[in-house]
Motif scaffolding. Sequence first.
Motif, PDB file in Angstrom:
ATOM      1  N   MET A   1       0.827  -1.201   0.000  1.00 21.68           N
ATOM      2  CA  MET A   1       0.000   0.000   0.000  1.00 21.68           C
ATOM      3  C   MET A   1       0.861   1.250   0.000  1.00 21.68           C
ATOM      4  SD  MET A   1      -3.048   1.014  -0.153  1.00 21.68           S
ATOM      5  CE  MET A   1      -4.015   2.479   0.103  1.00 21.68           C
ATOM      6  N   GLY A   2       2.056   1.167   0.724  1.00 23.64           N
ATOM      7  CA  GLY A   2       2.952   2.294   0.748  1.00 23.64           C
ATOM      8  C   GLY A   2       3.494   2.613  -0.630  1.00 23.64           C
ATOM      9  N   ARG A   3       3.880   1.589  -1.375  1.00 24.52           N
ATOM     10  CA  ARG A   3       4.387   1.814  -2.732  1.00 24.52           C
ATOM     11  C   ARG A   3       3.299   2.367  -3.638  1.00 24.52           C
ATOM     12  NH1 ARG A   3       8.209  -3.482  -4.130  1.00 24.52           N
ATOM     13  NH2 ARG A   3       9.810  -3.072  -2.552  1.00 24.52           N
ATOM     14  N   GLU A   4       2.065   1.871  -3.457  1.00 25.52           N
ATOM     15  CA  GLU A   4       0.960   2.354  -4.279  1.00 25.52           C
ATOM     16  C   GLU A   4       0.705   3.835  -4.013  1.00 25.52           C
ATOM     17  OE1 GLU A   4      -3.856   1.621  -4.670  1.00 25.52           O
ATOM     18  OE2 GLU A   4      -2.560  -0.050  -4.085  1.00 25.52           O
ATOM     19  N   ALA A   5       0.734   4.225  -2.734  1.00 19.99           N
ATOM     20  CA  ALA A   5       0.525   5.626  -2.384  1.00 19.99           C
ATOM     21  C   ALA A   5       1.658   6.499  -2.925  1.00 19.99           C
ATOM     22  CB  ALA A   5       0.420   5.774  -0.866  1.00 19.99           C
ATOM     23  N   GLU A   6       2.884   5.972  -2.867  1.00 15.72           N
ATOM     24  CA  GLU A   6       4.032   6.722  -3.381  1.00 15.72           C
ATOM     25  C   GLU A   6       3.934   6.911  -4.884  1.00 15.72           C
ATOM     26  OE1 GLU A   6       8.927   6.467  -3.531  1.00 15.72           O
ATOM     27  OE2 GLU A   6       7.761   4.948  -2.449  1.00 15.72           O
ATOM     28  N   ALA A   7       3.548   5.855  -5.598  1.00 20.88           N
ATOM     29  CA  ALA A   7       3.401   5.946  -7.048  1.00 20.88           C
ATOM     30  C   ALA A   7       2.300   6.934  -7.412  1.00 20.88           C
ATOM     31  CB  ALA A   7       3.081   4.567  -7.628  1.00 20.88           C
ATOM     32  N   SER A   8       1.220   6.928  -6.641  1.00 22.57           N
ATOM     33  CA  SER A   8       0.131   7.870  -6.886  1.00 22.57           C
ATOM     34  C   SER A   8       0.590   9.303  -6.667  1.00 22.57           C
ATOM     35  CB  SER A   8      -1.051   7.560  -5.963  1.00 22.57           C
ATOM     36  OG  SER A   8      -2.092   8.498  -6.143  1.00 22.57           O
ATOM     37  N   GLY A   9       1.384   9.515  -5.606  1.00 16.88           N
ATOM     38  CA  GLY A   9       1.893  10.852  -5.337  1.00 16.88           C
ATOM     39  C   GLY A   9       2.796  11.358  -6.444  1.00 16.88           C
ATOM     40  N   VAL A  10       3.631  10.477  -6.964  1.00 19.12           N
ATOM     41  CA  VAL A  10       4.522  10.847  -8.076  1.00 19.12           C
ATOM     42  C   VAL A  10       3.715  11.206  -9.315  1.00 19.12           C
ATOM     43  CG1 VAL A  10       6.258   9.984  -9.690  1.00 19.12           C
ATOM     44  CG2 VAL A  10       6.479   9.494  -7.249  1.00 19.12           C
ATOM     45  N   ALA A  11       2.686  10.408  -9.624  1.00 21.46           N
ATOM     46  CA  ALA A  11       1.847  10.660 -10.800  1.00 21.46           C
ATOM     47  C   ALA A  11       1.116  11.993 -10.665  1.00 21.46           C
ATOM     48  CB  ALA A  11       0.839   9.525 -10.983  1.00 21.46           C
ATOM     49  N   HIS A  12       0.609  12.290  -9.472  1.00 22.49           N
ATOM     50  CA  HIS A  12      -0.058  13.571  -9.241  1.00 22.49           C
ATOM     51  C   HIS A  12       0.905  14.735  -9.445  1.00 22.49           C
ATOM     52  CE1 HIS A  12      -3.380  11.289  -7.477  1.00 22.49           C
ATOM     53  NE2 HIS A  12      -4.074  12.405  -7.399  1.00 22.49           N
ATOM     54  N   GLU A  13       2.107  14.620  -8.896  1.00 22.74           N
ATOM     55  CA  GLU A  13       3.067  15.710  -8.989  1.00 22.74           C
ATOM     56  C   GLU A  13       3.506  15.944 -10.432  1.00 22.74           C
ATOM     57  OE1 GLU A  13       5.103  18.926  -7.956  1.00 22.74           O
ATOM     58  OE2 GLU A  13       3.727  17.789  -6.678  1.00 22.74           O
ATOM     59  N   ARG A  14       3.709  14.882 -11.190  1.00 25.07           N
ATOM     60  CA  ARG A  14       4.089  15.042 -12.598  1.00 25.07           C
ATOM     61  C   ARG A  14       2.978  15.721 -13.385  1.00 25.07           C
ATOM     62  NH1 ARG A  14       6.847   9.070 -13.765  1.00 25.07           N
ATOM     63  NH2 ARG A  14       8.887   9.565 -12.854  1.00 25.07           N
ATOM     64  N   ALA A  15       1.728  15.354 -13.098  1.00 21.90           N
ATOM     65  CA  ALA A  15       0.597  15.981 -13.787  1.00 21.90           C
ATOM     66  C   ALA A  15       0.487  17.451 -13.407  1.00 21.90           C
ATOM     67  CB  ALA A  15      -0.701  15.241 -13.451  1.00 21.90           C
ATOM     68  N   ARG A  16       0.714  17.761 -12.129  1.00 19.84           N
ATOM     69  CA  ARG A  16       0.661  19.169 -11.698  1.00 19.84           C
ATOM     70  C   ARG A  16       1.702  19.988 -12.446  1.00 19.84           C
ATOM     71  NH1 ARG A  16       0.817  16.820  -6.250  1.00 19.84           N
ATOM     72  NH2 ARG A  16      -1.334  16.530  -5.508  1.00 19.84           N
ATOM     73  N   ARG A  17       2.914  19.454 -12.576  1.00 15.10           N
ATOM     74  CA  ARG A  17       3.970  20.190 -13.285  1.00 15.10           C
ATOM     75  C   ARG A  17       3.608  20.390 -14.748  1.00 15.10           C
ATOM     76  NH1 ARG A  17       7.832  16.900 -10.273  1.00 15.10           N
ATOM     77  NH2 ARG A  17       8.185  15.642 -12.137  1.00 15.10           N
ATOM     78  N   ALA A  18       3.005  19.372 -15.369  1.00 13.73           N
ATOM     79  CA  ALA A  18       2.602  19.489 -16.775  1.00 13.73           C
ATOM     80  C   ALA A  18       1.546  20.576 -16.940  1.00 13.73           C
ATOM     81  CB  ALA A  18       2.058  18.146 -17.273  1.00 13.73           C
ATOM     82  N   VAL A  19       0.577  20.611 -16.026  1.00 12.86           N
ATOM     83  CA  VAL A  19      -0.490  21.612 -16.099  1.00 12.86           C
ATOM     84  C   VAL A  19       0.077  23.010 -15.857  1.00 12.86           C
ATOM     85  CG1 VAL A  19      -2.558  22.475 -14.929  1.00 12.86           C
ATOM     86  CG2 VAL A  19      -2.371  20.045 -15.507  1.00 12.86           C
ATOM     87  N   PHE A  20       0.946  23.139 -14.858  1.00 12.12           N
ATOM     88  CA  PHE A  20       1.481  24.466 -14.544  1.00 12.12           C
ATOM     89  C   PHE A  20       2.432  24.972 -15.625  1.00 12.12           C
ATOM     90  CE2 PHE A  20      -0.348  23.971 -10.392  1.00 12.12           C
ATOM     91  CZ  PHE A  20      -0.580  25.288  -9.986  1.00 12.12           C
ATOM     92  N   GLY A  21       2.911  24.080 -16.477  1.00 11.93           N
ATOM     93  CA  GLY A  21       3.684  24.547 -17.619  1.00 11.93           C
ATOM     94  C   GLY A  21       2.851  25.448 -18.518  1.00 11.93           C
ATOM     95  N   PHE A  22       1.546  25.178 -18.592  1.00 10.52           N
ATOM     96  CA  PHE A  22       0.628  26.016 -19.375  1.00 10.52           C
ATOM     97  C   PHE A  22       0.109  27.186 -18.545  1.00 10.52           C
ATOM     98  CE2 PHE A  22       0.535  22.100 -21.800  1.00 10.52           C
ATOM     99  CZ  PHE A  22       0.422  22.533 -23.109  1.00 10.52           C
TER     100      PHE A  22
END
Length: 215
Positions: free
Chosen positions: A1-22
């Motif tokens: 569950m810890g790895r799943e939460a970590e992977a989810s956090g990474v995916a969220h952060e990458r998406a945030r950076r992509a959105v904030f690029g615009f």
Amino acid sequence: MGREAEASGVAHERARRAVFGFLGSAILHETNNVLTVMAGVRQLLKAGISLSDRVGGMIDQQLSRMEELVGWIRRLGPDDGEAGAPVRDLAFVLESVERIVQLVGKGRGIKVERDAEVGRRALDSEAAGLALLCVMLPLLPVRGRPGVAFALSGKAAAGSVRITMRCAPSALPAGDEPEWRRARELAVAARGALSTRSDGDAVVAELDLPIADSV
């Protein structure tokens, strides 16, 4: 569950950076407008010229635009469970996405229509909004080009929600947009899936996520 939460956090952060690029360019544009007005005010004050109500109105207008854009971005952020906060259902997500796209695409002839089932909520409303923005923002036309129309719809069925985005006239970009890859990664991290396809002169994306009260 810890790895799943970590992977989810990474995916969220990458998406945030992509959105904030615009979003960054839109925020800088509004900031520059405010600074331009303030520079003009400074020159008037140095010259001993009194400020008119019109100048104050210009400042208020620019500050209001910045506040609106930042406000919609924050609204779509992580759910902090604050008492009295609006229900983060499909209607909430699509309204937030619409306003951000309209503000970022100001002056480009953008139209957005939306239709969502009120009260039905995705398990991760932030992921839903970020994924949609990652798909939609790269489709905004360059200034001076003909505008595009977005149609957003959200429905629930069999323990999941499906959000459909249609953009026309448009065409699938050559290759795969990096923001779209971030959106797919985020959808998977949120226990869902995202697909994109060409439909005549339109681009269609379908985002499936589990309903909040189904897991």
